[in-house]
Each structure stands twice: as structure tokens, then as C-alpha cells.
Motif scaffolding. Sequence first.
Motif, PDB file in Angstrom:
ATOM      1  N   ILE A 161     -24.026 -39.186 -42.084  1.00 50.16           N
ATOM      2  CA  ILE A 161     -23.446 -39.530 -41.732  1.00 50.16           C
ATOM      3  C   ILE A 161     -23.092 -40.508 -42.988  1.00 50.16           C
ATOM      4  N   THR A 162     -21.737 -40.741 -42.589  1.00 53.37           N
ATOM      5  CA  THR A 162     -20.927 -41.395 -44.167  1.00 53.37           C
ATOM      6  C   THR A 162     -21.094 -42.959 -43.926  1.00 53.37           C
ATOM      7  N   GLY A 163     -20.942 -43.911 -42.453  1.00 51.09           N
ATOM      8  CA  GLY A 163     -21.124 -45.616 -41.650  1.00 51.09           C
ATOM      9  C   GLY A 163     -21.304 -45.983 -40.662  1.00 51.09           C
ATOM     10  N   GLU A 164     -22.206 -46.524 -40.035  1.00 51.77           N
ATOM     11  CA  GLU A 164     -21.296 -47.318 -38.986  1.00 51.77           C
ATOM     12  C   GLU A 164     -20.747 -48.914 -39.137  1.00 51.77           C
ATOM     13  N   PRO A 165     -19.765 -49.001 -38.588  1.00 57.90           N
ATOM     14  CA  PRO A 165     -19.087 -50.277 -38.100  1.00 57.90           C
ATOM     15  C   PRO A 165     -19.983 -51.333 -38.710  1.00 57.90           C
ATOM     16  N   TYR A 166     -21.382 -51.596 -37.900  1.00 65.09           N
ATOM     17  CA  TYR A 166     -21.935 -52.789 -38.682  1.00 65.09           C
ATOM     18  C   TYR A 166     -22.595 -53.271 -39.485  1.00 65.09           C
ATOM     19  N   PHE A 167     -22.103 -52.309 -40.811  1.00 64.58           N
ATOM     20  CA  PHE A 167     -23.156 -51.966 -41.582  1.00 64.58           C
ATOM     21  C   PHE A 167     -21.461 -51.728 -42.925  1.00 64.58           C
ATOM     22  N   ASP A 168     -20.921 -50.893 -42.548  1.00 64.43           N
ATOM     23  CA  ASP A 168     -19.680 -50.086 -43.388  1.00 64.43           C
ATOM     24  C   ASP A 168     -18.394 -50.899 -43.463  1.00 64.43           C
ATOM     25  N   MET A 169     -17.671 -51.457 -42.891  1.00 65.59           N
ATOM     26  CA  MET A 169     -17.031 -51.978 -42.559  1.00 65.59           C
ATOM     27  C   MET A 169     -17.566 -53.171 -42.910  1.00 65.59           C
ATOM     28  N   ASP A 170     -16.342 -54.059 -43.905  1.00 69.21           N
ATOM     29  CA  ASP A 170     -15.757 -55.106 -44.731  1.00 69.21           C
ATOM     30  C   ASP A 170     -15.355 -56.130 -44.091  1.00 69.21           C
ATOM     31  N   PHE A 171     -15.898 -56.783 -43.033  1.00 70.86           N
ATOM     32  CA  PHE A 171     -15.050 -57.604 -42.093  1.00 70.86           C
ATOM     33  C   PHE A 171     -14.689 -59.028 -42.865  1.00 70.86           C
ATOM     34  N   SER A 172     -15.057 -58.916 -44.029  1.00 71.45           N
ATOM     35  CA  SER A 172     -13.940 -59.916 -45.021  1.00 71.45           C
ATOM     36  C   SER A 172     -12.860 -59.755 -44.940  1.00 71.45           C
ATOM     37  N   LYS A 173     -12.175 -58.078 -45.482  1.00 73.95           N
ATOM     38  CA  LYS A 173     -11.059 -57.698 -45.504  1.00 73.95           C
ATOM     39  C   LYS A 173     -10.247 -57.527 -44.098  1.00 73.95           C
ATOM     40  N   ALA A 174     -11.179 -56.972 -43.012  1.00 74.61           N
ATOM     41  CA  ALA A 174     -10.318 -56.501 -41.719  1.00 74.61           C
ATOM     42  C   ALA A 174     -11.177 -57.547 -40.322  1.00 74.61           C
ATOM     43  N   PHE A 175      -9.579 -57.774 -39.127  1.00 72.47           N
ATOM     44  CA  PHE A 175     -10.413 -58.695 -38.447  1.00 72.47           C
ATOM     45  C   PHE A 175     -10.407 -57.323 -37.777  1.00 72.47           C
ATOM     46  N   TYR A 176     -11.438 -58.277 -36.515  1.00 78.68           N
ATOM     47  CA  TYR A 176     -11.841 -57.059 -35.514  1.00 78.68           C
ATOM     48  C   TYR A 176     -11.115 -58.376 -34.206  1.00 78.68           C
ATOM     49  N   VAL A 189     -19.468 -63.688 -24.452  1.00 78.13           N
ATOM     50  CA  VAL A 189     -20.419 -63.401 -23.544  1.00 78.13           C
ATOM     51  C   VAL A 189     -21.212 -62.268 -24.182  1.00 78.13           C
ATOM     52  N   SER A 190     -20.464 -61.989 -25.537  1.00 80.04           N
ATOM     53  CA  SER A 190     -21.275 -61.074 -25.944  1.00 80.04           C
ATOM     54  C   SER A 190     -22.700 -60.616 -26.820  1.00 80.04           C
ATOM     55  N   VAL A 191     -23.853 -60.054 -26.307  1.00 78.08           N
ATOM     56  CA  VAL A 191     -24.965 -59.650 -26.748  1.00 78.08           C
ATOM     57  C   VAL A 191     -24.805 -59.393 -28.575  1.00 78.08           C
ATOM     58  N   ARG A 192     -24.572 -58.279 -28.555  1.00 74.46           N
ATOM     59  CA  ARG A 192     -24.301 -58.075 -29.786  1.00 74.46           C
ATOM     60  C   ARG A 192     -22.773 -57.104 -30.065  1.00 74.46           C
ATOM     61  N   ASP A 193     -22.024 -57.090 -29.420  1.00 73.72           N
ATOM     62  CA  ASP A 193     -21.090 -56.344 -30.173  1.00 73.72           C
ATOM     63  C   ASP A 193     -20.054 -58.026 -30.990  1.00 73.72           C
ATOM     64  N   LYS A 194     -19.872 -58.344 -31.604  1.00 73.92           N
ATOM     65  CA  LYS A 194     -19.160 -59.548 -32.234  1.00 73.92           C
ATOM     66  C   LYS A 194     -20.134 -59.582 -33.704  1.00 73.92           C
ATOM     67  N   ILE A 195     -18.906 -60.286 -34.184  1.00 75.74           N
ATOM     68  CA  ILE A 195     -18.897 -60.202 -35.972  1.00 75.74           C
ATOM     69  C   ILE A 195     -19.292 -61.940 -36.465  1.00 75.74           C
ATOM     70  N   PRO A 196     -20.340 -62.304 -35.906  1.00 74.85           N
ATOM     71  CA  PRO A 196     -20.263 -63.689 -35.809  1.00 74.85           C
ATOM     72  C   PRO A 196     -20.379 -64.418 -37.408  1.00 74.85           C
ATOM     73  N   VAL A 197     -20.595 -63.653 -38.699  1.00 72.54           N
ATOM     74  CA  VAL A 197     -20.540 -64.042 -39.539  1.00 72.54           C
ATOM     75  C   VAL A 197     -18.797 -64.353 -40.353  1.00 72.54           C
ATOM     76  N   TYR A 198     -17.541 -63.635 -39.618  1.00 71.66           N
ATOM     77  CA  TYR A 198     -16.993 -64.508 -39.681  1.00 71.66           C
ATOM     78  C   TYR A 198     -15.476 -64.856 -38.191  1.00 71.66           C
ATOM     79  N   GLN A 199     -16.480 -64.798 -37.648  1.00 72.99           N
ATOM     80  CA  GLN A 199     -16.001 -65.439 -36.746  1.00 72.99           C
ATOM     81  C   GLN A 199     -15.355 -66.762 -36.403  1.00 72.99           C
ATOM     82  N   ASP A 200     -16.150 -67.874 -36.976  1.00 64.90           N
ATOM     83  CA  ASP A 200     -15.259 -69.181 -36.826  1.00 64.90           C
ATOM     84  C   ASP A 200     -13.764 -69.318 -37.912  1.00 64.90           C
ATOM     85  N   GLU A 201     -13.793 -68.124 -38.913  1.00 62.84           N
ATOM     86  CA  GLU A 201     -13.555 -68.595 -39.475  1.00 62.84           C
ATOM     87  C   GLU A 201     -11.849 -67.947 -38.670  1.00 62.84           C
TER      88      GLU A 201
END
Length: 262
Positions: A161-176, A189-201
Motif C-alpha cells: 500500500i503506497t498511501g493513506e491520506p491521513y498519513f501520506d498527504m501533506d496538508f501543509s501544501k494542500a487544502f482539504y 460536526v465531524s468525529v474523525r474526517d478533519k485535519i485539525p492541525v491546519y483547520q485554524d490556518e
Amino acid sequence: MDFTLKKYRFFLETLISNGYCFQTFKDFLEKPHEGKTIILRHDVDLKPENSLATAKIEHELGINASYYFRAVPESWNEGVIREIAALGHEVGYHYESLTTAGGNIDKAYENFVENLSKLNSLLNSSNSSNSCQTICMHGSPRSPYDSKDIWKKYSYKELNITGEPYFDMDFSKAFYLTDTGRRWDGYNVSVRDKIPVYQDEWIKKGLVFHKTDDIIKAANACNLPDWIMITTHPQRWTDSGLSWLKEFLFQNIKNVVKFFVC
């Protein structure tokens, strides 16, 4: 009206007309496009026939997307999986194995490997050159378990397996962007489908959209980032009035519950 197939087609056409190209998650990991790029991902939680409808629209527009299927009857439709693969889309595994295994990581890994093997066998028998190369965790909002925790002990890379979005996507460069909650600002209202590290930015930059028309307007005004991962849940997108109303009512109730859970 939002969350119809007509609106979905117009949404894609708008992004194309504003210079975006589309890549599957697998292709993006292998060789990301340098210009304006959409990594288009679909989580097939329910109603796989809806996913076939969006896959056909994308095929007509020359778009390849990534479709992640759960190993449950509500999602796992072998005929649909074959058809979507035959259209040139990537097919991956939408795993929830830690929930299935009741929190036991070893059993969860065994479950994951078994389902991955079934998916690869299906893809190999469908006259498709595809195999499952990327995976994506299913949030299972009612479960106390986060299936990503399997990878604290095991490695999906060892399973080719080459990738899993929550581990292998660089969200410092890509918006979600995700339509979780049947809205594009559903991170509250999402329990897990979110990127909290970058959401405030992203919020500080004004990258907050509620309706699909809000994203369309931003695209036309050139107010979107160059790299975007977009996740949709195709069960939400339909031209059937009754199905649209059921999804609208059910999701609004579900959002209230998830708000207090989060």
C-alpha cells in the motif's frame, strides 16, 4: 439545489474551466502535477449505485478519481466496483477494521489483510490492471475506536500500500475539502474526517465554504489554493427528490448528535 448530480457536474466543470487538473490519490503520490490540481476522493459508505453515477459523470469529463469501498454489504457491491474500475478510476479499501475487531489490534490487522486480499482478487478478476494501492480509514463516528491506530503496530507499506491520506498527504501544501455532514464546513460536526492541525490556518485565510456554490464562486474568483484534496460521500448526491429529502433530513439529525459527541 445543492447535492444533486446536476450540481456535482457543474462543480467539476467549473474547476476544469478554472485550470484545475484532476489526479487520483495514487497518481498524485507517484507524480504530483505541478500546477492547479484536485485530488478527488470518494468514500463509498452507502448506496454504491450513487458512486457509479458520479464515476460516470467524471469519466465523461475526462476525470479519474479514487473510490474507497467499505467491506460491508451497504458498500461492497462487486458489480459496481468492477464498473468503476473499468471506467479508469482508482479503487481502494475504506477500512474500519479496529471497530470490526472490537479494539483488538491484532484481530483488526488480520481483518484488514483478509479484506484487502478480497478486494485485490476482485480487481484482478475484472479484466482491470488495477490493484488496491491506497487505503483510507472510515471514521465510524459511533465507534470509540480509531482504525488508524492499527498502524501504530503494523505497517501498510509492507502490504504494498503506497498511501493513506491521513498519513501520506501533506496538508501543509494542500487544502482539504470534505462534504462530511452534507456541508463543506462540517469539521465542527465531524468525529474523525478533519485535519485539525491546519483547520485554524485555513479559517484565518477565509477558506471556509458552506455550500457547493460557495466553492464555485471562489474558484471563479481564483480564491482557491492550487492543491486541493476533495472528499465526497456519493450517497449524498442524487437527482431523486425523495432520496435527496431523506438524506437531508437524516443528516441534519445526525449532525446534531455528532456535534455533542465532538
